[in-house]
Write an enzyme that holds these catalytic residues in place. Sequence first.
Site, PDB file in Angstrom:
ATOM      1  N   HIS A  82       0.821  -1.321   0.098  1.00 49.17           N
ATOM      2  CA  HIS A  82       0.153  -0.072  -0.208  1.00 49.17           C
ATOM      3  C   HIS A  82       0.797   1.356  -0.084  1.00 49.17           C
ATOM      4  O   HIS A  82       1.768   1.147   0.718  1.00 49.17           O
ATOM      5  CB  HIS A  82      -0.979   0.206   1.168  1.00 49.17           C
ATOM      6  CG  HIS A  82      -2.051   1.168   1.254  1.00 49.17           C
ATOM      7  ND1 HIS A  82      -3.134   1.001   0.570  1.00 49.17           N
ATOM      8  CD2 HIS A  82      -1.874   2.594   1.873  1.00 49.17           C
ATOM      9  CE1 HIS A  82      -3.834   2.022   0.920  1.00 49.17           C
ATOM     10  NE2 HIS A  82      -3.144   2.855   1.647  1.00 49.17           N
TER      11      HIS A  82
ATOM     12  N   ASP B 283     -14.342   2.453   7.326  1.00 47.88           N
ATOM     13  CA  ASP B 283     -13.336   3.218   6.454  1.00 47.88           C
ATOM     14  C   ASP B 283     -13.841   4.093   5.464  1.00 47.88           C
ATOM     15  O   ASP B 283     -13.712   5.390   5.269  1.00 47.88           O
ATOM     16  CB  ASP B 283     -12.147   2.502   6.034  1.00 47.88           C
ATOM     17  CG  ASP B 283     -11.044   3.402   5.420  1.00 47.88           C
ATOM     18  OD1 ASP B 283     -10.736   4.332   6.086  1.00 47.88           O
ATOM     19  OD2 ASP B 283     -10.909   3.319   4.242  1.00 47.88           O
TER      20      ASP B 283
ATOM     21  N   ARG C 179     -13.927  12.715   6.196  1.00 51.77           N
ATOM     22  CA  ARG C 179     -12.305  13.418   6.410  1.00 51.77           C
ATOM     23  C   ARG C 179     -12.257  14.081   5.045  1.00 51.77           C
ATOM     24  O   ARG C 179     -11.983  15.350   5.238  1.00 51.77           O
ATOM     25  CB  ARG C 179     -11.792  12.282   6.473  1.00 51.77           C
ATOM     26  CG  ARG C 179     -11.556  11.723   7.881  1.00 51.77           C
ATOM     27  CD  ARG C 179     -10.506  10.577   7.949  1.00 51.77           C
ATOM     28  NE  ARG C 179      -9.219  10.807   7.604  1.00 51.77           N
ATOM     29  CZ  ARG C 179      -8.265   9.890   7.173  1.00 51.77           C
ATOM     30  NH1 ARG C 179      -8.697   8.888   6.966  1.00 51.77           N
ATOM     31  NH2 ARG C 179      -7.179  10.336   6.895  1.00 51.77           N
TER      32      ARG C 179
ATOM     33  N   SER D  33      -7.056   4.235   8.949  1.00 48.89           N
ATOM     34  CA  SER D  33      -7.592   3.787   7.594  1.00 48.89           C
ATOM     35  C   SER D  33      -6.828   2.911   6.910  1.00 48.89           C
ATOM     36  O   SER D  33      -7.117   1.844   6.092  1.00 48.89           O
ATOM     37  CB  SER D  33      -7.750   5.085   6.996  1.00 48.89           C
ATOM     38  OG  SER D  33      -7.891   5.269   5.544  1.00 48.89           O
TER      39      SER D  33
ATOM     40  N   LYS E 234      -8.127  -1.533   6.340  1.00 46.86           N
ATOM     41  CA  LYS E 234      -8.066  -2.219   5.003  1.00 46.86           C
ATOM     42  C   LYS E 234      -7.219  -3.188   4.905  1.00 46.86           C
ATOM     43  O   LYS E 234      -7.512  -4.075   4.333  1.00 46.86           O
ATOM     44  CB  LYS E 234      -8.006  -1.031   3.917  1.00 46.86           C
ATOM     45  CG  LYS E 234      -8.857   0.042   3.999  1.00 46.86           C
ATOM     46  CD  LYS E 234      -9.150   0.781   2.454  1.00 46.86           C
ATOM     47  CE  LYS E 234      -7.786   1.985   2.851  1.00 46.86           C
ATOM     48  NZ  LYS E 234      -8.085   3.212   2.999  1.00 46.86           N
TER      49      LYS E 234
END
Length: 435
Positions: free
Chosen positions: A82, A161, A168, A183, A187
């Site tokens: 990620h 999320d 957000r 967050s 995930k």
Amino acid sequence: MQVDYILAKKRDGLALSKDEIEFLIKGFVSGEIPDYQMSAFLMATYIKGMNETETFELTKSMVESGKVIDLSSIDGVKVDKHSTGGVGDKTSLVLGPMLAAVGLKVAKMSGRGLGYTGGTLDKLESIPGFNVNLTRDQFVNQVDEIGIAIMGQTKEIDPADRKIYALRDVTATISSIPLIASSVMSKKVAGGADAIVLDVKAGSGAFMKTVDEARALAEALVSIGKRLGKQVVVVISNMDQPLGRTVGNAFEVEEAIDALAGYGSADLMELCYTLGSELMLKTGAAQTTEEAMSKLTDALESGKALDKFRQLIEWQGGDTGVIDNTRTLLPHARFVEDIEVVAEGYIHRISAEEIGVGARYLGAGRKRIGEAIDPGAGIFIAKKVGDYVRPGDTLAEMWSNDAHLLAVVRALVEEAFQIYDIPHEPPPLIYDVIK
Ligand code: URA
């Protein structure tokens, strides 16, 4: 439990308990806690922060808001990657196939971009026919059979999320370390992988503008991973100039294919090798950095990594012809204009932020969730920081399907390049590795 009492505690900088955090997340996902109270919580958290235990509890509650993908039926080490998001970041498209080619099982759930350009899903969707909407069973089966699958997050995974991120995004509470860390990690944990490599970007084109902020985020990510029993390694990388040569969805797929064929730009490849080797060391797929590097080099030079990308496209319904015909089968916008050098010198800076904003104006990114993007729009970066340039050289090409936009974006892209007459060493790409 009273929501206003919890909000007051966070407003006053006190730590919330596990039960209070769970109550907030459950209530928000079920709809009992309205957006305005969640917005207040997010702003209070943004300003007052959270301690390590609160951040961990927040992450855990978010994971528990939905289903977790079970990859236990697959042999081998299941990995995920990620990035916190940068300009021109097509690393997943190159690194994913490289990791699959060295024998790791890449189970990657990706998002759509809310940043300057589309996310990995948008990039893959610029390949004709490519389907990112796999079922959980299809995803698990594909990871098992070919060693790599990339899909969009389904509605049942981490719904907290999705709801919180949307809020957000419109309440100026994105760049908060506990909120980003929870967050990202919720995930990744819901995605089921055993080991995760995270690329935290620092610089003008990133959420974290300084290396110190990026390091604090990296430490929060590693701490959550440890508490949740995941192997996590974080690389902090430079996002002051765009990564590689292209910014825009189909352009980035084209660049990723070139990289897998052995023609990647130096910065993109350095990042892929660093992320890949750190993950291999973490999972025991290699004992030393030299061994990891040699396996990754072999994956690339033997053509195995490119074959994995071909297989990935084939299994997800895409046209594998793009591998050999990027120019004809990938979408390209109709209008193109060059940005040329006016006065000779050395490039000291290419603002990732300005290039990112420019690419988004040209159609490559979206300003709101759900907006369509133009896969063929974007910016090609012909010169990089440190390069010597002369009048008439092309610095960048802007591509759009709306000729008017090229004129609007020109000043922004011109300003992104800073050229002076003294030589300039490009800054390091890799700032740190947090294990
Ligand atoms: N990436 C995420 O997944 N979440 C954030 O909050 C920021 C970047």
